[in-house]
Design an enzyme around this catalytic site. Structure first.
Site, PDB file in Angstrom:
ATOM      1  N   THR A   1     -29.749 -41.717 -39.775  1.00 45.44           N
ATOM      2  CA  THR A   1     -30.690 -42.491 -38.963  1.00 45.44           C
ATOM      3  C   THR A   1     -29.889 -43.460 -38.098  1.00 45.44           C
ATOM      4  O   THR A   1     -29.060 -44.205 -38.601  1.00 45.44           O
ATOM      5  CB  THR A   1     -31.653 -43.257 -39.900  1.00 45.44           C
TER       6      THR A   1
ATOM      7  N   HIS B   1     -36.780 -33.492 -46.019  1.00 45.37           N
ATOM      8  CA  HIS B   1     -36.151 -34.657 -46.657  1.00 45.37           C
ATOM      9  C   HIS B   1     -36.793 -34.853 -48.034  1.00 45.37           C
ATOM     10  O   HIS B   1     -37.889 -35.384 -48.152  1.00 45.37           O
ATOM     11  CB  HIS B   1     -36.374 -35.885 -45.778  1.00 45.37           C
TER      12      HIS B   1
ATOM     13  N   ASN C   1     -33.730 -39.691 -51.475  1.00 47.72           N
ATOM     14  CA  ASN C   1     -33.694 -41.121 -51.119  1.00 47.72           C
ATOM     15  C   ASN C   1     -34.992 -41.904 -51.283  1.00 47.72           C
ATOM     16  O   ASN C   1     -35.219 -42.891 -50.592  1.00 47.72           O
ATOM     17  CB  ASN C   1     -33.189 -41.279 -49.674  1.00 47.72           C
TER      18      ASN C   1
ATOM     19  N   TYR D   1     -38.149 -41.088 -50.603  1.00 46.29           N
ATOM     20  CA  TYR D   1     -39.249 -40.881 -49.658  1.00 46.29           C
ATOM     21  C   TYR D   1     -40.326 -39.984 -50.291  1.00 46.29           C
ATOM     22  O   TYR D   1     -40.249 -39.670 -51.474  1.00 46.29           O
ATOM     23  CB  TYR D   1     -38.699 -40.354 -48.330  1.00 46.29           C
TER      24      TYR D   1
ATOM     25  N   ASN E   1     -29.056 -37.767 -58.678  1.00 47.90           N
ATOM     26  CA  ASN E   1     -28.435 -38.516 -59.775  1.00 47.90           C
ATOM     27  C   ASN E   1     -28.293 -40.001 -59.493  1.00 47.90           C
ATOM     28  O   ASN E   1     -27.424 -40.651 -60.032  1.00 47.90           O
ATOM     29  CB  ASN E   1     -27.070 -37.896 -60.136  1.00 47.90           C
TER      30      ASN E   1
HETATM   31  C1  LIG Z   1     -26.428 -45.274 -41.123  1.00 45.49           C
HETATM   32  C2  LIG Z   1     -26.918 -44.289 -42.153  1.00 45.49           C
HETATM   33  C3  LIG Z   1     -28.083 -43.592 -41.903  1.00 45.49           C
HETATM   34  C4  LIG Z   1     -28.544 -42.634 -42.827  1.00 45.49           C
HETATM   35  N1  LIG Z   1     -29.662 -41.910 -42.526  1.00 45.49           N
HETATM   36  C5  LIG Z   1     -30.066 -40.917 -43.351  1.00 45.49           C
HETATM   37  C6  LIG Z   1     -31.161 -40.088 -42.989  1.00 45.49           C
HETATM   38  O1  LIG Z   1     -31.760 -40.218 -41.914  1.00 45.49           O
HETATM   39  N2  LIG Z   1     -31.509 -39.117 -43.863  1.00 45.49           N
HETATM   40  C7  LIG Z   1     -30.863 -38.927 -45.057  1.00 45.49           C
HETATM   41  O2  LIG Z   1     -31.229 -38.027 -45.810  1.00 45.49           O
HETATM   42  N3  LIG Z   1     -29.812 -39.693 -45.410  1.00 45.49           N
HETATM   43  C8  LIG Z   1     -29.385 -40.659 -44.569  1.00 45.49           C
HETATM   44  N4  LIG Z   1     -28.277 -41.403 -44.899  1.00 45.49           N
HETATM   45  C9  LIG Z   1     -27.450 -41.003 -46.056  1.00 45.49           C
HETATM   46  C10 LIG Z   1     -26.307 -40.121 -45.567  1.00 45.49           C
HETATM   47  O3  LIG Z   1     -26.782 -38.868 -45.089  1.00 45.49           O
HETATM   48  C11 LIG Z   1     -25.300 -39.823 -46.692  1.00 45.49           C
HETATM   49  O4  LIG Z   1     -25.991 -39.249 -47.781  1.00 45.49           O
HETATM   50  C12 LIG Z   1     -24.562 -41.069 -47.163  1.00 45.49           C
HETATM   51  O5  LIG Z   1     -24.066 -41.823 -46.072  1.00 45.49           O
HETATM   52  C13 LIG Z   1     -23.376 -40.684 -48.076  1.00 45.49           C
HETATM   53  O6  LIG Z   1     -22.530 -39.758 -47.415  1.00 45.49           O
HETATM   54  P1  LIG Z   1     -21.168 -40.212 -46.702  1.00 45.49           P
HETATM   55  O7  LIG Z   1     -20.334 -40.875 -47.784  1.00 45.49           O
HETATM   56  O8  LIG Z   1     -20.532 -38.957 -46.209  1.00 45.49           O
HETATM   57  O9  LIG Z   1     -21.526 -41.182 -45.618  1.00 45.49           O
HETATM   58  C14 LIG Z   1     -27.823 -42.401 -44.025  1.00 45.49           C
HETATM   59  C15 LIG Z   1     -26.672 -43.139 -44.281  1.00 45.49           C
HETATM   60  C16 LIG Z   1     -26.209 -44.069 -43.364  1.00 45.49           C
HETATM   61  C17 LIG Z   1     -24.930 -44.818 -43.653  1.00 45.49           C
END
Ligand SMILES: Cc1cc2nc3c(=O)[nH]c(=O)nc-3n(C[C@H](O)[C@H](O)[C@H](O)COP(=O)(O)O)c2cc1C
Length: 362
Positions: free
Chosen positions: A25, A172, A175, A177, A228
């Site tokens: 997002t 989705h 998280n 939702y 988890n």
């Molecule tokens: C700025 C930001 C926006 C995110 N938006 C979403 C989202 O729209 N949908 C979702 O399923 N997860 C979202 N996440 C979670 C990420 O997809 C991801 O699961 C999380 O950052 C961990 O992965 P990473 O360590 O590779 O960043 C978001 C995370 C961040 C930091």
């Protein structure tokens, strides 16, 4: 043994590599949830990903509670998304839309009325609104009529995604939702068709998948979970048992791919992850598994070599490294992102992270 730069088939999608851009997002759409022109540039810059999963995208006004997040419920949104998907395709990429209903996490200022959820519960912490953070409002329990309407909204959004040029959708289911609010027993206290037993808790997810697949075909549908870890007040008392049942259901439905946000370390909010469930899910599910959370090039390679994951999705590093795939390929260093601009609106911290050569020359 699969390697990061091997191609991969996810249902109808053919990925040239196994580095997936996780959904992020970024809050650059208009208040009407219509995508803006800079979003096309942002996604095109990242088109070397094997697959881009879009930022979470609202299926309806009532389901979207994040300021400046995009939607897929009306024609104006579809038209603007066409510019984004075309830019990604022109740059050689593939993109699916992450379909989102936030359930109890939608503040009435954005959703237009009392939010709904599986049960009448109140989410912890604060909702995002255009006037800053506000306490959540207690959700009401969704009626069967609500559920039928929402399934229709998922179906319409899936159809709109294809009309807008997306290569498919990801539901989705992570998280905290709405899909997650039905799945996990920490917030689903129903005792009817949609709650009580694990089977009943799986029903809403099943119907959402079926609704999307009826519109666009199962080979263009995937789903994401965060099994988890406690997220936004949602967790389960027995994740291995629940997600083994989820895996069996997805196998029956022939869902071609899933993505697991499988935490290995505490989240910023302080939640401690329980044991990963991907090994259990792998036993019951023969589709493709994309694993996420805290990976970089070396750890992604190592994870693939273990044989559970078919691909690795990466989130935050894609924000500050538009050419992340190339950097991983070359073993080049990654730039750090600035969390202050993750959700801040304009071009800054969005389309101005330079690719490798420019970064090196600077
Ligand atoms: C700025 C930001 C926006 C995110 N938006 C979403 C989202 O729209 N949908 C979702 O399923 N997860 C979202 N996440 C979670 C990420 O997809 C991801 O699961 C999380 O950052 C961990 O992965 P990473 O360590 O590779 O960043 C978001 C995370 C961040 C930091």
């Amino acid at each position: 043994m699969a390697r990061l730069f091997d191609p991969l088939q996810l249902g109808a999608l053919e990925l040239p590599n196994r580095i997936v851009m996780a959904p992020l997002t970024r809050a650059r759409a208009g208040r009407d949830a219509v995508p803006t022109a800079i979003m096309a540039g942002y996604y095109a810059q990242r088109a070397s990903a094997g697959l881009i999963i879009s930022e979470a995208t609202g299926i309806s006004r009532e389901g979207l509670g994040w300021p400046n997040a995009p939607g897929l419920w009306n024609d104006a949104q579809v038209e603007s998304w066409k510019g984004v998907t075309a830019a990604v395709h022109e740059a050689g990429g593939r993109i699916v839309a992450q379909l989102w209903h936030m359930g109890r996490l939608v503040h009435p200022d954005l959703g237009g009325g009392q939010p709904l959820s599986s049960s009448a519960t109140l989410a912890p912490d604060y909702a995002h609104t255009y006037e800053g953070k506000k306490p959540y409002v207690k959700a009401r329990e969704a009626t069967y009529e609500d559920i039928r309407r929402i399934l229709g909204d998922y179906a319409r959004a899936a159809r709109h995604a294809i009309d807008a040029g997306f290569d498919g959708v990801q539901i989705h289911g992570a998280n905290g939702y709405l899909v997650d609010q039905f799945l996990r027993d920490g917030v689903n206290f129903r005792d009817d068709l949609y709650g009580g037993s694990i089977n009943a808790r799986l029903r809403f997810m099943t119907e959402v998948i079926e609704a999307a697949a009826a519109e666009i075909g199962m080979d263009r549908v995937g789903i994401r979970f965060s099994p988890n870890i406690l997220v936004q007040g949602v967790e389960d008392s027995d994740p291995p048992v629940l997600y083994a049942a989820v895996a069996r259901r997805l196998e029956e439905l022939r869902v071609p791919w899933i993505e697991l946000r499988e935490a290995h370390r505490p989240t910023l909010a302080g939640a401690i992850p329980t044991a990963p469930v991907s090994p259990e899910m792998r036993e019951h599910y023969s589709g493709k598994i994309v694993l996420n959370s805290d990976y970089d090039g070396p750890s992604a390679r190592a994870r693939l070599a273990e044989g559970i994951a078919d691909a690795i999705s990466i989130g935050r590093p894609f924000i500050s490294n538009p050419d992340l795939v190339r950097r991983i390929c070359k073993g080049a260093p990654l730039s750090a992102g600035d969390p202050a601009t993750f959700y801040s609106g304009g071009a800054e911290g969005y389309i101005d992270y330079p690719p490798l050569e420019e970064a090196e020359a600077a």
